[in-house]
Design a protein around this motif. Structure first.
Motif, PDB file in Angstrom:
ATOM      1  N   LEU A 112       0.848  -1.194   0.000  1.00  0.00           N
ATOM      2  CA  LEU A 112       0.000   0.000   0.000  1.00  0.00           C
ATOM      3  C   LEU A 112       0.882   1.243   0.000  1.00  0.00           C
ATOM      4  O   LEU A 112       2.106   1.160   0.156  1.00  0.00           O
ATOM      5  CB  LEU A 112      -0.967   0.003   1.190  1.00  0.00           C
ATOM      6  CG  LEU A 112      -0.418  -0.169   2.622  1.00  0.00           C
ATOM      7  CD1 LEU A 112       0.254   1.085   3.137  1.00  0.00           C
ATOM      8  CD2 LEU A 112      -1.540  -0.573   3.571  1.00  0.00           C
ATOM      9  N   ILE A 113       0.245   2.385  -0.191  1.00  0.00           N
ATOM     10  CA  ILE A 113       0.927   3.678  -0.149  1.00  0.00           C
ATOM     11  C   ILE A 113       0.518   4.385   1.129  1.00  0.00           C
ATOM     12  O   ILE A 113      -0.646   4.734   1.303  1.00  0.00           O
ATOM     13  CB  ILE A 113       0.564   4.530  -1.389  1.00  0.00           C
ATOM     14  CG1 ILE A 113       1.045   3.839  -2.661  1.00  0.00           C
ATOM     15  CG2 ILE A 113       1.146   5.934  -1.269  1.00  0.00           C
ATOM     16  CD1 ILE A 113       0.557   4.507  -3.940  1.00  0.00           C
ATOM     17  N   LEU A 114       1.451   4.548   2.041  1.00  0.00           N
ATOM     18  CA  LEU A 114       1.194   5.204   3.316  1.00  0.00           C
ATOM     19  C   LEU A 114       1.577   6.679   3.184  1.00  0.00           C
ATOM     20  O   LEU A 114       2.745   7.006   2.986  1.00  0.00           O
ATOM     21  CB  LEU A 114       1.995   4.541   4.428  1.00  0.00           C
ATOM     22  CG  LEU A 114       1.805   5.087   5.836  1.00  0.00           C
ATOM     23  CD1 LEU A 114       0.365   4.915   6.309  1.00  0.00           C
ATOM     24  CD2 LEU A 114       2.764   4.404   6.811  1.00  0.00           C
ATOM     25  N   LEU A 115       0.583   7.554   3.270  1.00  0.00           N
ATOM     26  CA  LEU A 115       0.811   8.983   3.100  1.00  0.00           C
ATOM     27  C   LEU A 115       0.928   9.653   4.467  1.00  0.00           C
ATOM     28  O   LEU A 115      -0.009   9.604   5.274  1.00  0.00           O
ATOM     29  CB  LEU A 115      -0.331   9.609   2.295  1.00  0.00           C
ATOM     30  CG  LEU A 115      -0.472   9.093   0.857  1.00  0.00           C
ATOM     31  CD1 LEU A 115      -1.694   9.707   0.185  1.00  0.00           C
ATOM     32  CD2 LEU A 115       0.788   9.383   0.043  1.00  0.00           C
ATOM     33  N   GLU A 116       2.082  10.280   4.721  1.00  0.00           N
ATOM     34  CA  GLU A 116       2.364  10.873   6.021  1.00  0.00           C
ATOM     35  C   GLU A 116       3.033  12.232   5.871  1.00  0.00           C
ATOM     36  O   GLU A 116       4.064  12.335   5.198  1.00  0.00           O
ATOM     37  CB  GLU A 116       3.311   9.972   6.827  1.00  0.00           C
ATOM     38  CG  GLU A 116       2.819   8.557   7.044  1.00  0.00           C
ATOM     39  CD  GLU A 116       3.886   7.717   7.713  1.00  0.00           C
ATOM     40  OE1 GLU A 116       3.728   7.408   8.908  1.00  0.00           O
ATOM     41  OE2 GLU A 116       4.897   7.385   7.046  1.00  0.00           O
ATOM     42  N   GLY A 134       6.148   9.771   1.594  1.00  0.00           N
ATOM     43  CA  GLY A 134       5.644  11.040   1.111  1.00  0.00           C
ATOM     44  C   GLY A 134       4.321  11.389   1.755  1.00  0.00           C
ATOM     45  O   GLY A 134       3.677  10.547   2.399  1.00  0.00           O
ATOM     46  N   GLY A 135       3.928  12.646   1.594  1.00  0.00           N
ATOM     47  CA  GLY A 135       2.705  13.119   2.224  1.00  0.00           C
ATOM     48  C   GLY A 135       1.539  13.256   1.280  1.00  0.00           C
ATOM     49  O   GLY A 135       0.391  13.373   1.728  1.00  0.00           O
ATOM     50  N   TYR A 136       1.819  13.265  -0.045  1.00  0.00           N
ATOM     51  CA  TYR A 136       0.712  13.363  -0.998  1.00  0.00           C
ATOM     52  C   TYR A 136       1.120  12.713  -2.310  1.00  0.00           C
ATOM     53  O   TYR A 136       2.307  12.483  -2.574  1.00  0.00           O
ATOM     54  CB  TYR A 136       0.315  14.821  -1.225  1.00  0.00           C
ATOM     55  CG  TYR A 136       1.252  15.616  -2.099  1.00  0.00           C
ATOM     56  CD1 TYR A 136       1.008  15.772  -3.461  1.00  0.00           C
ATOM     57  CD2 TYR A 136       2.388  16.229  -1.558  1.00  0.00           C
ATOM     58  CE1 TYR A 136       1.878  16.505  -4.277  1.00  0.00           C
ATOM     59  CE2 TYR A 136       3.250  16.969  -2.359  1.00  0.00           C
ATOM     60  CZ  TYR A 136       2.995  17.098  -3.708  1.00  0.00           C
ATOM     61  OH  TYR A 136       3.838  17.822  -4.511  1.00  0.00           O
TER      62      TYR A 136
END
Length: 422
Positions: A112-116, A134-136
């Motif tokens: 998955l892609i965890l956006l933080e 990454g955040g976005y």
């Protein structure tokens, strides 16, 4: 130019590994719900992406089997070419001082892609997702998705920082989604720390057109841009009546169109209310409970239900006199229930400070009448009529227990004093 329609599935509060009632089968329900909703409403509908707005897991530390459940579903989505974007919730967030979590593990392994967002000197910073962090992220379907974390009581301040960070982002898709794991006030009783609607407005002013919430296990939508799907499964009996599901979203020109879907695997739950009137014996209560259980129906072809029996009202016996374990086994045999829960919420009949338990109705009435007469005799105005008035009080109590309306009781009381002066 009209933007192409983008479709996505918004989930939250999956709670894989939720352990309730010491039942492994009940724990599997959370996996089956996750798997079924993804197959029906993400893979079959070929959505562009899936959002998980926090609490994929029930616990921060999970068993290998629970991790395997998550990977099975996430790999189905990966094979279908559907990216999964996620954030941490309060249940699966990393403990203070710890740099990793199981969501981070899944992100590092490409599940998955965890956006933080990152904590900077002047607040939160949003960097483009690349190399697993990454955040976005800007998706090919023309949507920008931004992540956040579990902020707890610091949520209002974090919203201001997020809004400021969003304004500093480079130009990109006009349709902006933000995942945020927090609750909105007024949606559920006795929930402390919920955000006010105005607390969220800086996000809308910064360009967020779809606020993908999690945390509260009830579905709700506000003002066409705030959406919370609720949990996929009920994590407690208190949630049985709450509306919950997942949002299937289509977003083309104009505001997003979100449809709450609930047609996926969920274990049926049945609640039985048995109101005692204070005159029944334990055997009579048990018989009445079994009669109600028969109405649930015999074991069928679908998933076995979770059945809860709540005994309310008043009882004229002690709690231990009703063998609840035997009663639960009998209800389980009648209904084929996976689990039978028994809640003894009835109060014992009390006279003064002593709790009385009577098996014989006549003995109970005699004691109650004596108590009423003693109370009435202590008052000079009622002393001469204490016996008559005691009988009247007993009669009124029985009428209340029988469920007579206030109008009927008042009419009876008025007739008892016909011809008397105030």
């Amino acid at each position: 130019m009209t933007p192409p329609t983008c479709t996505f599935l918004h989930l939250a509060d999956v709670h894989l590994g939720c352990d309730r009632y010491d039942s492994p089968e009940r724990s599997k329900d959370f996996f089956f719900a996750f798997q079924d909703v993804v197959r029906r409403h993400a893979i079959q509908k070929r959505v562009d992406f899936v959002l998980i707005a926090g609490d994929l897991f029930e616990h921060r530390q999970i068993q290998p089997g629970v991790l395997n459940q998550a990977q099975l579903v996430l790999r189905e989505l990966k094979r279908a070419g559907i990216p999964v974007l996620a954030i941490e919730g309060n249940h699966d967030s990393r403990p203070y001082g710890v740099k990793t979590s199981w969501l981070r593990y899944l992100a590092e392994h490409g599940e998955l892609i965890l956006l933080e967002p990152e904590a900077g000197e002047e607040g939160l910073q949003l960097r483009p997702w690349a190399g697993g962090q990454g955040g976005y992220i800007d998706l090919p379907c023309g949507v920008r998705v931004i992540g956040s974390q579990w902020y707890g009581s610091a949520a209002p301040k974090s919203i201001e920082q997020l809004a400021a960070a969003i304004r500093q982002l480079p130009p990109g898709p006009e349709r902006v989604v933000l995942m945020f794991h927090h609750g909105l006030e007024g949606q559920i009783a006795r929930y402390q720390g919920a955000l006010r609607y105005r607390d969220l407005l800086p996000l809308r002013e910064a360009g967020v057109g779809y606020l993908a919430l999690g945390h509260i296990h009830k579905s709700y939508a506000e003002e066409g841009w705030i959406f919370n799907p609720g949990s996929l499964e009920a994590t407690s009996t208190a949630e049985w009546e709450l509306s919950r599901g997942a949002y299937c979203v289509q977003w083309g020109e104009g505001p997003p169109r979100a449809e709450l879907v609930q047609d996926y695997y969920q274990r049926p739950c049945r609640r039985l209310y048995l109101k005692a009137k204070g005159r029944e014996t334990p055997a009579e209560i048990a018989a009445a409970a079994l009669a109600m259980a028969r109405e649930v129906g015999p074991p069928g072809s679908g998933p076995e239900p979770v059945v809860e029996l709540r005994l309310v009202g008043q009882v004229g016996f002690a709690k231990h006199e009703l063998d609840s374990r035997v009663l639960q086994r009998q209800i389980q045999q009648l209904t084929g229930a996976l689990v039978v829960l028994f809640r003894f919420e009835a109060t014992s009949l009390e006279i003064g400070s002593a709790t009385l338990s009577f098996e014989e109705e006549e003995q109970r009435l005699q004691i109650e009448e004596k108590v009423y007469r003693d109370l009435l005799s202590s008052h000079a105005h009622y002393r001469k009529r204490s016996k008559e008035l005691a009988q009247l009080l007993l009669d009124l109590k029985e009428r209340v227990l029988e469920g007579q309306s206030e109008a009927e009781i008042y009419a009876h009381l008025s007739s008892a004093f016909v011809g008397e002066e105030d």
